[in-house]
Design a protein around this motif. Sequence first.
Motif, PDB file in Angstrom:
ATOM      1  N   LEU A   1       0.840  -1.195   0.000  1.00 21.57           N
ATOM      2  CA  LEU A   1       0.000   0.000   0.000  1.00 21.57           C
ATOM      3  C   LEU A   1       0.877   1.247   0.000  1.00 21.57           C
ATOM      4  O   LEU A   1       1.804   1.365   0.801  1.00 21.57           O
ATOM      5  CB  LEU A   1      -0.909  -0.003   1.230  1.00 21.57           C
ATOM      6  CG  LEU A   1      -1.855   1.185   1.382  1.00 21.57           C
ATOM      7  CD1 LEU A   1      -2.860   1.215   0.243  1.00 21.57           C
ATOM      8  CD2 LEU A   1      -2.549   1.117   2.729  1.00 21.57           C
ATOM      9  N   ARG A   2       0.559   2.157  -0.921  1.00 26.84           N
ATOM     10  CA  ARG A   2       1.195   3.483  -0.997  1.00 26.84           C
ATOM     11  C   ARG A   2       0.078   4.511  -1.131  1.00 26.84           C
ATOM     12  O   ARG A   2      -0.985   4.204  -1.658  1.00 26.84           O
ATOM     13  CB  ARG A   2       2.109   3.605  -2.215  1.00 26.84           C
ATOM     14  CG  ARG A   2       3.290   2.695  -2.228  1.00 26.84           C
ATOM     15  CD  ARG A   2       4.062   2.886  -3.548  1.00 26.84           C
ATOM     16  NE  ARG A   2       5.131   1.944  -3.698  1.00 26.84           N
ATOM     17  CZ  ARG A   2       6.379   2.176  -3.352  1.00 26.84           C
ATOM     18  NH1 ARG A   2       6.714   3.334  -2.847  1.00 26.84           N
ATOM     19  NH2 ARG A   2       7.292   1.250  -3.516  1.00 26.84           N
ATOM     20  N   SER A   3       0.352   5.728  -0.712  1.00 29.44           N
ATOM     21  CA  SER A   3      -0.661   6.773  -0.861  1.00 29.44           C
ATOM     22  C   SER A   3      -0.819   7.174  -2.326  1.00 29.44           C
ATOM     23  O   SER A   3      -1.869   7.653  -2.733  1.00 29.44           O
ATOM     24  CB  SER A   3      -0.314   7.994  -0.006  1.00 29.44           C
ATOM     25  OG  SER A   3       0.946   8.509  -0.391  1.00 29.44           O
ATOM     26  N   ALA A   4       0.215   6.962  -3.132  1.00 31.30           N
ATOM     27  CA  ALA A   4       0.196   7.217  -4.578  1.00 31.30           C
ATOM     28  C   ALA A   4       1.228   6.299  -5.215  1.00 31.30           C
ATOM     29  O   ALA A   4       2.128   5.811  -4.528  1.00 31.30           O
ATOM     30  CB  ALA A   4       0.525   8.685  -4.866  1.00 31.30           C
ATOM     31  N   PRO A   5       1.145   6.043  -6.533  1.00 30.35           N
ATOM     32  CA  PRO A   5       2.091   5.122  -7.162  1.00 30.35           C
ATOM     33  C   PRO A   5       3.558   5.502  -6.954  1.00 30.35           C
ATOM     34  O   PRO A   5       4.416   4.628  -6.859  1.00 30.35           O
ATOM     35  CB  PRO A   5       1.724   5.169  -8.649  1.00 30.35           C
ATOM     36  CG  PRO A   5       0.296   5.561  -8.659  1.00 30.35           C
ATOM     37  CD  PRO A   5       0.110   6.484  -7.488  1.00 30.35           C
ATOM     38  N   ASP A   6       3.859   6.788  -6.865  1.00 32.69           N
ATOM     39  CA  ASP A   6       5.246   7.218  -6.698  1.00 32.69           C
ATOM     40  C   ASP A   6       5.550   7.714  -5.284  1.00 32.69           C
ATOM     41  O   ASP A   6       6.564   8.360  -5.051  1.00 32.69           O
ATOM     42  CB  ASP A   6       5.587   8.286  -7.722  1.00 32.69           C
ATOM     43  CG  ASP A   6       4.689   9.515  -7.595  1.00 32.69           C
ATOM     44  OD1 ASP A   6       3.681   9.452  -6.868  1.00 32.69           O
ATOM     45  OD2 ASP A   6       5.005  10.534  -8.233  1.00 32.69           O
TER      46      ASP A   6
END
Length: 141
Positions: free
Chosen positions: A36-41
């Motif tokens: 899990l990330r808050s955004a892809p980058d």
Amino acid sequence: AHLVLELALDARRLSDAADEGDFNHDWERARLATTLRSAPDAPLALTLAAERWNADGQDTGALEADLTWADEGPWRAALGSAYTLYDYRWLELEEREDVRSLYLRLARELGLRCTFELGYELADDALATWHELRGGIRWRF
């Protein structure tokens, strides 16, 4: 949020039962992991994983967690906990079973497909607790 799911199924089969030994086993492993990330980058990633091992009639389950930070710079760091049913200790030339470890890993991109890596691991099984410090340069080709 950005979510990645991974599913892995591994199996090892000996072609001749006479080849079975201390470091040579049949086993199956199933692994389901989500990152899990808050955004892809986004630089921070949380990975949670569950594994199921079956070897020699022994069923073992494990939960794992890894928190990795990697921004656009050359450094990457990871802190986590891992489990392995079989862990081969290359320096001692022995195999450990049911090993739980906590680790800290640092890596720095050097360019030319090379990465400097440094890691510390605190590991434990039914027989002992040990510390391991590893360092090296990885060359990808």
